[in-house]
Design an enzyme around this catalytic site. Structure first.
Site, PDB file in Angstrom:
ATOM      1  CD  GLU A  94       4.102  -9.710   0.297  1.00 50.44           C
ATOM      2  OE1 GLU A  94       2.864 -10.233   0.189  1.00 50.44           O
ATOM      3  OE2 GLU A  94       4.186  -8.476  -0.197  1.00 50.44           O
ATOM      4  CB  CYS A 107      13.301  -5.535  -3.594  1.00 49.37           C
ATOM      5  SG  CYS A 107      12.109  -4.290  -2.519  1.00 49.37           S
ATOM      6  CB  CYS A 114       5.763   0.582   7.357  1.00 46.60           C
ATOM      7  SG  CYS A 114       7.057   1.956   7.073  1.00 46.60           S
ATOM      8  CB  CYS A 118       4.313   6.802   2.881  1.00 47.46           C
ATOM      9  SG  CYS A 118       6.036   7.341   3.486  1.00 47.46           S
ATOM     10  CB  CYS A 121       3.488   3.056   0.841  1.00 42.98           C
ATOM     11  SG  CYS A 121       4.400   1.250   1.002  1.00 42.98           S
ATOM     12  N   GLY A 165       8.646  -1.880   5.379  1.00 49.37           N
ATOM     13  CA  GLY A 165       9.573  -1.354   6.575  1.00 49.37           C
ATOM     14  C   GLY A 165      10.293  -0.115   6.186  1.00 49.37           C
ATOM     15  CD  GLU A 166      12.707   4.669   6.932  1.00 53.22           C
ATOM     16  OE1 GLU A 166      14.239   4.377   6.830  1.00 53.22           O
ATOM     17  OE2 GLU A 166      12.210   5.138   5.934  1.00 53.22           O
ATOM     18  CB  SER A 197      15.431   2.905  -0.164  1.00 55.35           C
ATOM     19  OG  SER A 197      14.494   3.788  -0.430  1.00 55.35           O
ATOM     20  CB  SER A 220      11.196   7.215  -0.265  1.00 58.13           C
ATOM     21  OG  SER A 220       9.969   7.018  -1.021  1.00 58.13           O
ATOM     22  CG  LEU A 221      12.507  14.203  -2.225  1.00 55.46           C
ATOM     23  CD1 LEU A 221      12.701  14.695  -0.769  1.00 55.46           C
ATOM     24  CD2 LEU A 221      13.380  14.918  -3.314  1.00 55.46           C
ATOM     25  CG  HIS A 222       7.615  10.246  -3.233  1.00 56.17           C
ATOM     26  ND1 HIS A 222       7.934   9.612  -4.229  1.00 56.17           N
ATOM     27  CD2 HIS A 222       7.776   9.111  -2.250  1.00 56.17           C
ATOM     28  CE1 HIS A 222       8.398   8.177  -4.005  1.00 56.17           C
ATOM     29  NE2 HIS A 222       8.345   8.224  -2.851  1.00 56.17           N
ATOM     30  CG  ASN A 296       3.769   0.051  -8.981  1.00 54.70           C
ATOM     31  OD1 ASN A 296       3.662  -0.173 -10.208  1.00 54.70           O
ATOM     32  ND2 ASN A 296       4.917   0.483  -8.413  1.00 54.70           N
ATOM     33  CB  CYS A 339       7.899   0.681  -6.097  1.00 56.51           C
ATOM     34  SG  CYS A 339       9.428   0.638  -5.678  1.00 56.51           S
TER      35      CYS A 339
END
Length: 346
Positions: A94, A107, A114, A118, A121, A165-166, A197, A220-222, A296, A339
């Site tokens: 997508e 995007c 992936c 995470c 996600c 994906g990464e 990212s 992408s820290l969080h 989300n 996201c």
């Protein structure tokens, strides 16, 4: 068993020129074909109208063009567009067009599924099936550029590698795709308008710096606390924050470009003062800005958006320490295009 034809877009311009010379034709035919493939986005050899019928048939006998197909397209009430993109082998990824008043952003995805895990996600639940080829990444951008022109009467202005994906686990193909996107012989976009990212793969962040890439980096820290980050992003156990910090310091020393930290605040997970203080400290190591992103949901109760007081606390302490902070409201939630929601539900 018939030999499988090679995708012609795997060839460089020099290889195309050499192919035509080997076939007893002029080398510049390779330039013409290369232009059709990349600048003009030809989907078939029949489209290449400045080549003779004989030449087009010869190409079709030797090669294929494994072009993507937009299988389904959904438009959100806020203008966001989500494409379910079918690849040549039937797999789906997508990509999303995000419009704002003064820009349109693509995007794009870099993997089917992936490589990472995470917990918050939806894409990570699909697991990685394969990496995308450079042309498959490029095609996503072309499709979204066309939609931007059609629906918003302007060309695509920005690209973020924040889809499925990464990206750094498909590094070579992502770099080749960006080279095509930024080349005058491709889309001619400025690398300054591209953000890659990553969830944080220290070795590959250093490699990007060594390769002197010109695009921008987001992480992408969080959480800036190892125990918390490992709980929500288990791979952090193998790539701990001290290694990530060292890689980001190396990146900045080499590139002198600020880093963007993407950060979601969840209720009861990373919404305490301790979490805020840790982020403020982490932000002091390397010049940066923080994007606080609205969460989300992905259909389970483990992760819930923190309340406004927690967000206000983050903003207050970051700004107090002169750290630039923006709050990013989600787009396309009604079509699962926001996201963390990309999971081939369309």
């Amino acid at each position: 068993m018939a030999e499988q034809k090679k995708d012609i877009r795997a060839l460089t311009k020099e290889q195309l020129r050499a192919f035509f010379e080997k076939e007893g034709d002029k080398a510049f035919r390779g330039n013409q074909v290369y232009e059709w493939l990349w600048s003009k986005g030809a989907h078939s050899f029949e489209d290449m109208t400045n080549l003779s019928l004989e030449t087009r048939e010869m190409l079709a006998d030797n090669f294929v063009i494994n072009h993507i197909k937009v299988d389904t397209m959904q438009r959100s009430s806020d203008g966001t567009v989500k494409n379910a993109v079918r690849l040549h082998d039937g797999l789906i990824v997508e990509s999303v067009l995000i419009p704002t008043a003064n820009r349109t952003t693509a995007c794009v995805s870099s993997q089917v599924g992936c490589s990472l895990d995470c917990k918050f996600c939806a894409t990570s639940r699909l697991k990685r099936m394969r990496n995308l080829n450079p042309d498959e990444i490029y095609d996503q951008v072309v499709a979204i550029d066309n939609e931007s022109r059609l629906y918003f009467d302007r060309p695509l202005s920005n690209i973020v590698f924040m889809g499925m994906g990464e990206p750094l686990m498909n590094y070579n193909n992502v770099i080749k795709a960006i080279d095509k996107i930024t080349s005058p012989e491709g889309l001619g976009m400025s690398p300054k308008r591209i953000v890659v990212s990553t969830s944080g793969v220290p070795k590959m962040i250093k490699k990007m710096a060594d390769d002197e890439v010109k695009f921008n980096l987001a992480v992408s820290l969080h959480s800036a606390i190892d125990e918390v980050r490992t709980e929500i992003m288990p791979f952090n156990e193998h790539f701990p924050l001290k290694d990530l910090r060292e890689a980001l310091e190396y990146w900045y020393a080499k590139t002198e470009r600020k880093i963007t930290y993407e950060y979601v605040v969840w209720k009861g997970i990373n919404d305490s003062q301790k979490d805020i203080d840790a982020l403020v400290q982490f932000c002091k190591y390397v010049p940066c800005k923080v994007n606080i992103i609205e969460y989300n949901p992905i259909d389970d109760g483990q992760f819930q958006q923190a309340d406004n007081q927690a967000l206000d606390n983050y903003i207050y302490h970051l700004e107090k320490n002169r750290i630039v902070v923006n709050v990013r409201r989600s787009r396309g939630k009604d079509i699962d295009a926001a996201c963390g929601q990309l999971a081939n539900k369309s």
